[in-house]
Design a protein around this motif. Structure first.
Motif, PDB file in Angstrom:
ATOM      1  N   TRP A  42       0.888  -1.135  -0.150  1.00 13.17           N
ATOM      2  CA  TRP A  42      -0.066   0.054  -0.092  1.00 13.17           C
ATOM      3  C   TRP A  42       0.873   1.245   0.313  1.00 13.17           C
ATOM      4  CZ3 TRP A  42      -5.389  -0.255  -0.206  1.00 13.17           C
ATOM      5  CH2 TRP A  42      -5.792  -1.256  -0.134  1.00 13.17           C
ATOM      6  N   ALA A  43       1.964   1.312   0.787  1.00  9.04           N
ATOM      7  CA  ALA A  43       2.704   2.292   0.758  1.00  9.04           C
ATOM      8  C   ALA A  43       3.570   2.579  -0.452  1.00  9.04           C
ATOM      9  CB  ALA A  43       3.799   2.088   1.960  1.00  9.04           C
ATOM     10  N   ILE A  44       3.885   1.580  -0.964  1.00  4.23           N
ATOM     11  CA  ILE A  44       4.740   1.644  -2.200  1.00  4.23           C
ATOM     12  C   ILE A  44       3.722   2.059  -3.383  1.00  4.23           C
ATOM     13  CG2 ILE A  44       5.664   0.330  -4.154  1.00  4.23           C
ATOM     14  CD1 ILE A  44       6.881  -1.716  -1.990  1.00  4.23           C
ATOM     15  N   GLY A  45       2.323   1.750  -3.276  1.00  4.59           N
ATOM     16  CA  GLY A  45       1.330   2.074  -4.281  1.00  4.59           C
ATOM     17  C   GLY A  45       1.311   3.523  -4.282  1.00  4.59           C
ATOM     18  N   LEU A  46       1.063   4.123  -2.855  1.00  4.57           N
ATOM     19  CA  LEU A  46       0.827   5.411  -2.805  1.00  4.57           C
ATOM     20  C   LEU A  46       2.094   6.271  -3.174  1.00  4.57           C
ATOM     21  CD1 LEU A  46      -0.972   5.484   0.722  1.00  4.57           C
ATOM     22  CD2 LEU A  46      -2.002   6.047  -1.436  1.00  4.57           C
ATOM     23  N   LEU A  47       3.247   5.829  -2.971  1.00  5.71           N
ATOM     24  CA  LEU A  47       4.612   6.500  -3.494  1.00  5.71           C
ATOM     25  C   LEU A  47       4.781   6.638  -4.955  1.00  5.71           C
ATOM     26  CD1 LEU A  47       6.774   5.636  -0.636  1.00  5.71           C
ATOM     27  CD2 LEU A  47       5.778   7.735  -0.929  1.00  5.71           C
ATOM     28  N   ALA A  48       4.424   5.263  -5.400  1.00  3.05           N
ATOM     29  CA  ALA A  48       4.291   4.990  -6.923  1.00  3.05           C
ATOM     30  C   ALA A  48       3.396   6.272  -7.636  1.00  3.05           C
ATOM     31  CB  ALA A  48       4.221   3.601  -7.329  1.00  3.05           C
ATOM     32  N   ALA A  49       2.519   6.299  -7.094  1.00  2.00           N
ATOM     33  CA  ALA A  49       1.166   7.156  -7.983  1.00  2.00           C
ATOM     34  C   ALA A  49       2.016   9.029  -7.564  1.00  2.00           C
ATOM     35  CB  ALA A  49      -0.075   7.076  -7.222  1.00  2.00           C
ATOM     36  N   ALA A  50       2.483   8.868  -6.511  1.00  2.00           N
ATOM     37  CA  ALA A  50       3.054  10.242  -6.096  1.00  2.00           C
ATOM     38  C   ALA A  50       4.236  10.642  -7.223  1.00  2.00           C
ATOM     39  CB  ALA A  50       3.695  10.378  -4.782  1.00  2.00           C
ATOM     40  N   VAL A  51       4.972   9.391  -7.517  1.00  2.00           N
ATOM     41  CA  VAL A  51       6.070   9.704  -8.548  1.00  2.00           C
ATOM     42  C   VAL A  51       5.390  10.024  -9.932  1.00  2.00           C
ATOM     43  CG1 VAL A  51       8.010   8.590  -9.740  1.00  2.00           C
ATOM     44  CG2 VAL A  51       7.791   8.241  -7.304  1.00  2.00           C
ATOM     45  N   LEU A  52       4.591   9.312 -10.303  1.00  2.00           N
ATOM     46  CA  LEU A  52       3.772   9.695 -11.720  1.00  2.00           C
ATOM     47  C   LEU A  52       3.348  11.277 -11.680  1.00  2.00           C
ATOM     48  CD1 LEU A  52       1.887   6.299 -12.258  1.00  2.00           C
ATOM     49  CD2 LEU A  52       4.013   7.333 -13.576  1.00  2.00           C
ATOM     50  N   VAL A  53       2.695  11.398 -10.494  1.00  2.00           N
ATOM     51  CA  VAL A  53       2.047  12.556 -10.414  1.00  2.00           C
ATOM     52  C   VAL A  53       3.056  13.886 -10.586  1.00  2.00           C
ATOM     53  CG1 VAL A  53       0.691  14.539  -9.050  1.00  2.00           C
ATOM     54  CG2 VAL A  53      -0.129  12.115  -9.359  1.00  2.00           C
ATOM     55  N   ALA A  54       4.091  13.544  -9.769  1.00  2.00           N
ATOM     56  CA  ALA A  54       5.333  14.434  -9.594  1.00  2.00           C
ATOM     57  C   ALA A  54       6.025  14.907 -10.893  1.00  2.00           C
ATOM     58  CB  ALA A  54       6.339  14.208  -8.339  1.00  2.00           C
ATOM     59  N   GLY A 160      -5.310   3.472 -13.152  1.00  2.00           N
ATOM     60  CA  GLY A 160      -5.200   3.159 -11.965  1.00  2.00           C
ATOM     61  C   GLY A 160      -5.917   1.834 -11.508  1.00  2.00           C
ATOM     62  N   ALA A 161      -6.923   1.506 -12.014  1.00  2.00           N
ATOM     63  CA  ALA A 161      -7.563   0.263 -11.737  1.00  2.00           C
ATOM     64  C   ALA A 161      -6.577  -0.731 -12.266  1.00  2.00           C
ATOM     65  CB  ALA A 161      -8.774  -0.071 -12.295  1.00  2.00           C
ATOM     66  N   LEU A 162      -5.870  -0.678 -13.349  1.00  2.00           N
ATOM     67  CA  LEU A 162      -5.127  -2.032 -13.887  1.00  2.00           C
ATOM     68  C   LEU A 162      -3.741  -2.170 -12.982  1.00  2.00           C
ATOM     69  CD1 LEU A 162      -5.382  -1.265 -17.840  1.00  2.00           C
ATOM     70  CD2 LEU A 162      -6.319  -3.233 -16.404  1.00  2.00           C
ATOM     71  N   LEU A 163      -3.288  -0.749 -12.375  1.00  2.00           N
ATOM     72  CA  LEU A 163      -2.233  -0.883 -11.653  1.00  2.00           C
ATOM     73  C   LEU A 163      -2.622  -1.344 -10.051  1.00  2.00           C
ATOM     74  CD1 LEU A 163      -0.457   2.453 -12.604  1.00  2.00           C
ATOM     75  CD2 LEU A 163       0.523  -0.065 -12.971  1.00  2.00           C
ATOM     76  N   LEU A 164      -3.827  -1.357  -9.751  1.00  2.00           N
ATOM     77  CA  LEU A 164      -4.255  -1.616  -8.216  1.00  2.00           C
ATOM     78  C   LEU A 164      -3.723  -2.716  -7.727  1.00  2.00           C
ATOM     79  CD1 LEU A 164      -5.509  -0.331  -5.769  1.00  2.00           C
ATOM     80  CD2 LEU A 164      -7.744  -1.283  -6.717  1.00  2.00           C
ATOM     81  N   PRO A 165      -3.952  -3.966  -8.368  1.00  2.00           N
ATOM     82  CA  PRO A 165      -3.504  -5.213  -7.891  1.00  2.00           C
ATOM     83  C   PRO A 165      -2.155  -5.385  -7.833  1.00  2.00           C
ATOM     84  CG  PRO A 165      -5.271  -5.628  -9.599  1.00  2.00           C
ATOM     85  CD  PRO A 165      -4.813  -4.001  -9.660  1.00  2.00           C
ATOM     86  N   THR A 166      -1.336  -4.526  -8.401  1.00  2.00           N
ATOM     87  CA  THR A 166       0.122  -4.658  -8.478  1.00  2.00           C
ATOM     88  C   THR A 166       0.607  -4.417  -7.051  1.00  2.00           C
ATOM     89  OG1 THR A 166       0.157  -4.220 -10.749  1.00  2.00           O
ATOM     90  CG2 THR A 166       2.282  -3.915  -9.527  1.00  2.00           C
ATOM     91  N   PHE A 167      -0.149  -3.489  -6.267  1.00  3.33           N
ATOM     92  CA  PHE A 167       0.604  -2.929  -5.030  1.00  3.33           C
ATOM     93  C   PHE A 167      -0.492  -3.435  -3.663  1.00  3.33           C
ATOM     94  CE2 PHE A 167       1.558   0.122  -8.274  1.00  3.33           C
ATOM     95  CZ  PHE A 167       2.650   0.300  -8.203  1.00  3.33           C
ATOM     96  N   THR A 168      -1.577  -4.062  -4.256  1.00  6.86           N
ATOM     97  CA  THR A 168      -2.514  -4.572  -3.144  1.00  6.86           C
ATOM     98  C   THR A 168      -2.883  -6.069  -3.296  1.00  6.86           C
ATOM     99  OG1 THR A 168      -4.465  -3.985  -4.263  1.00  6.86           O
ATOM    100  CG2 THR A 168      -3.597  -2.345  -3.180  1.00  6.86           C
ATOM    101  N   SER A 169      -3.745  -6.691  -2.338  1.00  6.87           N
ATOM    102  CA  SER A 169      -4.116  -8.046  -2.452  1.00  6.87           C
ATOM    103  C   SER A 169      -5.287  -8.208  -3.146  1.00  6.87           C
ATOM    104  CB  SER A 169      -4.186  -8.560  -1.067  1.00  6.87           C
ATOM    105  OG  SER A 169      -4.884  -7.630  -0.284  1.00  6.87           O
ATOM    106  N   THR A 170      -5.765  -7.085  -3.812  1.00  6.41           N
ATOM    107  CA  THR A 170      -7.134  -6.916  -4.471  1.00  6.41           C
ATOM    108  C   THR A 170      -7.076  -7.967  -5.522  1.00  6.41           C
ATOM    109  OG1 THR A 170      -7.401  -4.610  -3.929  1.00  6.41           O
ATOM    110  CG2 THR A 170      -8.945  -5.614  -5.578  1.00  6.41           C
TER     111      THR A 170
END
Length: 308
Positions: A42-54, A160-170
């Motif tokens: 979860w933390a990695i996913g949030l940071l990965a999104a932050a990198v894309l936005v930045a 975002g939906a396609l990337l979500l399972p990469t960072f979570t157990s969804t």
């Protein structure tokens, strides 16, 4: 309009980041882990999104004539969608930091859920504000189309939906997220096909006669405004050949719709392949968004070109 690479990178990369933030925020708000650090993904996913936005926000500065004055954009939030977008983007980073702080401190789970929901709402609002920058420009009929905002939001949510399972157990295979991705792909493809059909039929671009108050007369330009190239001819008079546009539309549709559909089907049939099929589908969707966004600018015509 001239398709500036910096703006294309900004809208696509930041859109993917905001889309991932939106889904992570919703997942936290509706059943995510009670503590952020119980699952490092979860933390990695949030940071990965932050990198894309930045990266996306940083690339937008390359299109500014005087980047040092960019701070002034924050002062026009009452009338400017660009200013609202900037403020919302900063608020998203604040919401993400709140999710980290609340999750790490171990406060009541409701606070974590509230922070996740806030991050999701702010992320979607930022994407819509970005789209409204273009949709609000009446002098460019192809941009003031009713499907511009839904398409921007659709690309962000799909990636975002396609990337979500990469960072979570969804789980994706045959689950709710799989059907969500399928609906987003089909809906986005339908929206873009309808949008392209509408602009091919010709948006409501006025004639020179209408511009000077003589709608039933054919007005001609006796003398052009100037003989040398200038900012207007460089930025607002870009022309792409129709045959090239059709080819690029097919490439974009194949990348953001057809290939993800195939990969989604593969992930549903063989769940073990999801570990590589979903990131590949997200990469294809992002590549398709880059091509689509280039066309979005290249096919748009500003009314000022009536006089050039």
């Amino acid at each position: 309009m001239h398709p500036a690479i910096s703006v294309i990178a900004f809208t696509t990369l930041s859109g993917a980041g905001f889309g991932l933030w939106a889904w992570l925020g919703l997942r936290i708000a509706f059943g995510g882990p009670p503590g952020m650090y119980e699952g490092i993904g979860w933390a990695i996913g949030l940071l990965a999104a932050a990198v894309l936005v930045a990266i996306g926000l940083a690339s937008s500065f390359l299109h500014l004539g005087r980047p040092a004055r960019a701070w002034r954009a924050f002062s026009q939030w009452r009338t400017s969608w660009l200013s609202r977008e900037a403020l919302l983007a900063v608020a998203c980073f604040g919401a993400m930091a709140t999710v980290f702080a609340v999750g790490r401190s171990g406060f009541h789970p409701l606070l974590l859920r509230g922070a996740g929901g806030l991050l999701a709402v702010l992320s979607l609002a930022t994407v819509c504000s970005t789209a409204m920058i273009y949709a609000s420009l009446r002098p460019i009929p192809a941009w003031s189309h009713r499907l511009v905002v839904p398409a921007y939001a659709g690309f962000a949510l799909l990636q975002g939906a396609l990337l979500l399972p990469t960072f979570t157990s969804t789980a994706l295979a045959r689950g709710g997220l799989w059907w969500t991705c399928l609906a987003l792909v089909i809906g986005l493809a339908a929206a873009k096909l309808r949008y392209w059909a509408d602009i091919d039929r010709g948006p409501d671009m006025p004639t020179r006669g209408q511009a000077i108050g003589l709608p039933h007369r054919r007005a001609t330009v006796f003398e052009h405004p100037h003989t040398e190239a200038n900012y207007i001819t460089r930025e607002m008079a870009f022309v792409v050949a129709r045959r090239h546009a059709r080819l690029l539309r097919g490439v974009a549709l194949g990348l953001f719709a057809l290939l993800p559909l195939v990969l989604l089907g593969l992930a549903a049939a063989r769940p073990a392949t999801s570990i590589w099929a979903l990131p590949l589908a997200a990469a294809c969707s992002l590549a398709g968004a880059l091509v689509e966004r280039w066309l979005f600018f290249a096919e748009a015509k500003h009314m000022v070109t009536l006089y050039y």
